[in-house]
Design a protein around this motif. Structure first.
Motif, PDB file in Angstrom:
ATOM      1  N   ALA A   1      -7.004 -16.462  27.785  1.00  0.00           N
ATOM      2  CA  ALA A   1      -8.449 -16.524  28.025  1.00  0.00           C
ATOM      3  C   ALA A   1      -8.870 -17.890  28.559  1.00  0.00           C
ATOM      4  O   ALA A   1      -9.771 -17.985  29.405  1.00  0.00           O
ATOM      5  N   GLU A   2      -8.201 -18.958  28.096  1.00  0.00           N
ATOM      6  CA  GLU A   2      -8.537 -20.302  28.575  1.00  0.00           C
ATOM      7  C   GLU A   2      -8.068 -20.500  30.016  1.00  0.00           C
ATOM      8  O   GLU A   2      -8.807 -21.034  30.851  1.00  0.00           O
TER       9      GLU A   2
ATOM     10  N   HIS B   1      -7.174 -18.085  32.246  1.00  0.00           N
ATOM     11  CA  HIS B   1      -7.608 -17.051  33.194  1.00  0.00           C
ATOM     12  C   HIS B   1      -8.871 -16.351  32.677  1.00  0.00           C
ATOM     13  O   HIS B   1      -8.844 -15.162  32.363  1.00  0.00           O
ATOM     14  N   PRO B   2      -9.967 -17.089  32.566  1.00  0.00           N
ATOM     15  CA  PRO B   2     -11.205 -16.483  32.072  1.00  0.00           C
ATOM     16  C   PRO B   2     -11.673 -15.366  33.009  1.00  0.00           C
ATOM     17  O   PRO B   2     -11.511 -15.450  34.217  1.00  0.00           O
ATOM     18  N   ARG B   3     -12.188 -14.318  32.428  1.00  0.00           N
ATOM     19  CA  ARG B   3     -12.753 -13.166  33.155  1.00  0.00           C
ATOM     20  C   ARG B   3     -11.692 -12.345  33.873  1.00  0.00           C
ATOM     21  O   ARG B   3     -12.026 -11.481  34.681  1.00  0.00           O
ATOM     22  N   ALA B   4     -10.412 -12.601  33.599  1.00  0.00           N
ATOM     23  CA  ALA B   4      -9.352 -11.843  34.270  1.00  0.00           C
ATOM     24  C   ALA B   4      -9.176 -10.472  33.632  1.00  0.00           C
ATOM     25  O   ALA B   4      -9.312 -10.304  32.416  1.00  0.00           O
ATOM     26  N   LYS B   5      -8.893  -9.478  34.453  1.00  0.00           N
ATOM     27  CA  LYS B   5      -8.488  -8.165  33.981  1.00  0.00           C
ATOM     28  C   LYS B   5      -7.001  -8.244  33.694  1.00  0.00           C
ATOM     29  O   LYS B   5      -6.223  -8.669  34.550  1.00  0.00           O
TER      30      LYS B   5
ATOM     31  N   LEU C   1      -9.099 -10.225  25.021  1.00  0.00           N
ATOM     32  CA  LEU C   1      -8.880 -10.081  26.464  1.00  0.00           C
ATOM     33  C   LEU C   1      -9.488  -8.781  27.000  1.00  0.00           C
ATOM     34  O   LEU C   1      -9.684  -7.818  26.258  1.00  0.00           O
ATOM     35  N   ASP C   2      -9.764  -8.788  28.291  1.00  0.00           N
ATOM     36  CA  ASP C   2     -10.237  -7.591  28.978  1.00  0.00           C
ATOM     37  C   ASP C   2      -8.998  -6.828  29.462  1.00  0.00           C
ATOM     38  O   ASP C   2      -8.516  -7.027  30.574  1.00  0.00           O
TER      39      ASP C   2
END
Length: 228
Positions: free
Chosen positions: A145-146, A148-152, A176-177
């Protein structure tokens, strides 16, 4: 209080200035390059030639780019540096501070622990990690998350029979998404006896995943391809 509750002694080691320098160096540690940037790993773990952006996905993973280490890598580096201080206080040879600082400046290197790669075919980021407990999964999720923020995120997961897959997957799904979880099998300690079958693993994960796609992929190469 935490140490007392766990029955562990608390050691305050080294002078505060030295300790502060080590902790600061660990906090700033870069993410290391795993090897020559011209080498890659194939889906079955064998050495493979680099693949260009135009290549189709075949499991080829380019060695990583320079980046900062994940939070738990920095914490582990700091713990190792301060553990050396504990040993020195008990009569072991004291490590030269300059040497420790140089090592931290190069980045802590441990292949398979938040190892950051690039897919040679698609250019997507790939994070390889040997986490196998809920606590390690939480640290992995925080690191992804740190970085690759907003990553699928597509997860490719293999576990041993004696690991708790449901507990492991929860923090990853929570933080995570996650688009899909591809459950596969890989040798453990050189054999397949301890590996959980992909179908069993997928059933455990599916019970926790809600609407997230979960699929058994006995072949690692198939799992990597499906994660696209």
């Amino acid at each position: 209080d935490v140490c007392a509750a766990k029955g562990c002694p608390l050691h305050c080691v080294g002078d505060s200035a030295r300790r502060g320098r080590l902790l600061e160096a660990a906090e700033q540690a870069p993410h290391p390059a795993a090897a020559d940037s011209g080498h890659a790993l194939s889906g079955d773990g064998e050495a493979a030639p680099p693949q260009g952006p135009e290549a189709r996905h075949g499991g080829g993973l380019q060695t990583p780019w320079q980046d900062h280490a994940s939070p738990f890598r920095r914490l582990n580096a700091a713990t190792a540096a301060l553990a050396a201080e504990v040993l020195a206080s008990r009569g072991w040879r004291r490590l030269d501070e300059a040497a420790v600082l140089r090592g931290l400046a190069q980045g802590p290197q441990l292949p398979g622990r938040f190892q950051m790669l690039r897919d040679g075919g698609t250019g997507r980021a790939v994070v390889v990690d040997g986490a196998h407990t809920a606590a390690a999964a939480a640290a992995l999720a925080a690191g992804v998350a740190e970085q690759h923020p907003r990553a699928k995120v597509a997860l490719v997961l293999a576990m041993a029979r004696d690991k708790r897959a449901a507990e492991f997957i929860r923090p990853l799904l929570r933080v995570l998404d996650v688009a899909s979880v591809q459950c596969t099998e890989v040798p453990i300690a050189g054999g397949s006896e301890r590996a959980r079958p992909a179908g069993e693993l997928a059933a455990d994960v599916a019970a926790e995943s809600g609407d997230v796609e979960v699929a058994p992929r006995p072949s690692l190469r198939e799992a990597l391809s499906a994660a696209d």
